[in-house]
Design an enzyme around this catalytic site. Sequence first.
Site, PDB file in Angstrom:
ATOM      1  CB  SER A  26      21.537  39.443  50.918  1.00  0.00           C
ATOM      2  OG  SER A  26      21.531  39.522  52.327  1.00  0.00           O
TER       3      SER A  26
ATOM      4  CD  GLU B 287      30.118  35.969  44.447  1.00  0.00           C
ATOM      5  OE1 GLU B 287      30.168  37.180  44.626  1.00  0.00           O
ATOM      6  OE2 GLU B 287      29.369  35.231  45.107  1.00  0.00           O
TER       7      GLU B 287
ATOM      8  CG  HIS C 234      49.486  47.241  36.135  1.00  0.00           C
ATOM      9  ND1 HIS C 234      50.477  46.402  36.595  1.00  0.00           N
ATOM     10  CD2 HIS C 234      49.930  47.715  34.939  1.00  0.00           C
ATOM     11  CE1 HIS C 234      51.489  46.387  35.736  1.00  0.00           C
ATOM     12  NE2 HIS C 234      51.170  47.164  34.712  1.00  0.00           N
TER      13      HIS C 234
ATOM     14  CE  LYS D 256      25.193  41.692  49.175  1.00  0.00           C
ATOM     15  NZ  LYS D 256      26.576  41.962  49.453  1.00  0.00           N
TER      16      LYS D 256
END
Length: 463
Positions: free
Chosen positions: A281, A294, A160, A287
């Site tokens: 970024s 992804e 979980h 970043k």
Amino acid sequence: MQDASNKAWSGRFAEPVSDLVKRFTASVEFDKRLAEFDIEGSLAHAQMLNKVGVLSDDDLSAISAGMAAILEEIRAGKFEWSVDLEDVHMNIERRLTDRIGDAGKRLHTGRSRNDQVATDVRLYLRAAIDTLVVLVKDLQSALIELAEKNIATAMPGFTHLQVAQPVTFGHHLLAYVEMLERDRERLIDGRKRVNRLPLGAAALAGTSYPIDRHMVASLLGFDGVCENSLDAVSDRDFAIEFCATASLIMTHLSRLSEELILWMNPRFGFIDLADRFCTGSSIMPQKKNPDIPELVRGKTGRINGNLMALLTLMKSQPLAYNKDNQEDKEPLFDTIDTLIATLRVYADMMRGVVVKPEAMRRALRQGFATATDLADYLVKRGLAFRDAHEAVAQAVRYAETARKDLAELTLVELRSFSPLIGEDIFEFLTIEGSLAARDHVGGTAPQQVKAAIARAKQRLTST
Ligand code: ARG
């Protein structure tokens, strides 16, 4: 009357198809990548026709020489593909006839584009599967290399997405090695069903020439022939099956990607990916984004889409060949291309993973990961599991308020939850103790992980 060899449309028609229709029905833009296999198939067909006495020796040599020259043109990028000639098969056949004359026109004897294209696609897919099996293996090796360096690196195992019990990072990585092992098995197994020869089915019913299909099959390295001509030209289940395997591979990589993304988030901070796999970024200077995982996660959607496209394409098609089947190629090719690119980049990326064991350990301590070990300890001293569960739940609640890990409580504090607790409890509450206790095949104890790695390596060398 026009000479049929000078125009792409046949004597059956009074006018050529309109440009719109031509572009709509043409497949050459995407099926030209079958060219080398188309030539290979044609050469095998011609050899067989010659052997059974349908094609003369002179015709066969002319065809062989002509095809060799065409192959060179294609490899050199000098072949001029024409939409007027619809697809890869007609383009090559026309070029052959231009080069060698009438012998070229005799090549298509006893054959149809229906069995021809089915053969080409199978040859193409077979080669792709062979490449993919090697790439899956390499990714497995990369994961095993990383696991080997982390046989005893403790990290939280989650259920979980909540800290559950300690596992080793090596053990966690080996879970993916297992998934990929089944994927590799699926690829190899599906290859058997790809590797059957449709040629000889001709348009749908077979042909009246005395062909030798087994000869063609063995020339092309097929394990056998498709037994039924109608089935041979019409079904694409072998491609659907491959796409289903591809979906599973991507699903597994998508899960791993999700984990890499989480682990790389500073709140976890379990790993870092090498800079060459991340991007920054344009606006936020701090970043470092995990673009590769992804994208892999995202591409899984497109691979699943390709599977759906093929299933839907096949559904409701009456026997035998229908033009619908021309639509099998783009999803199939896209699936192959995406898988090859994904597996390559993934193996490279896994070899650049930097592990941060301190962060993993910190997360373990905060999560009361050894609570089950305390319960097991009490059970071994005679308490029923449900009662042990309750006693430990209270201990966890107490430790949480005291802002301590279970192992940081004093013996007196611990004993207030059960008098069965003795001085030896601390051996069990440590992370190392918890890991070492799971000492059976498939368990996370470091020595089991070590043995599992040896077995996984053995499998990679034997298959
Ligand atoms: N380009 C076609 C395909 O990909 C080749 C077979 C065409 N056959 C036909 N009878 N129109 O399926």
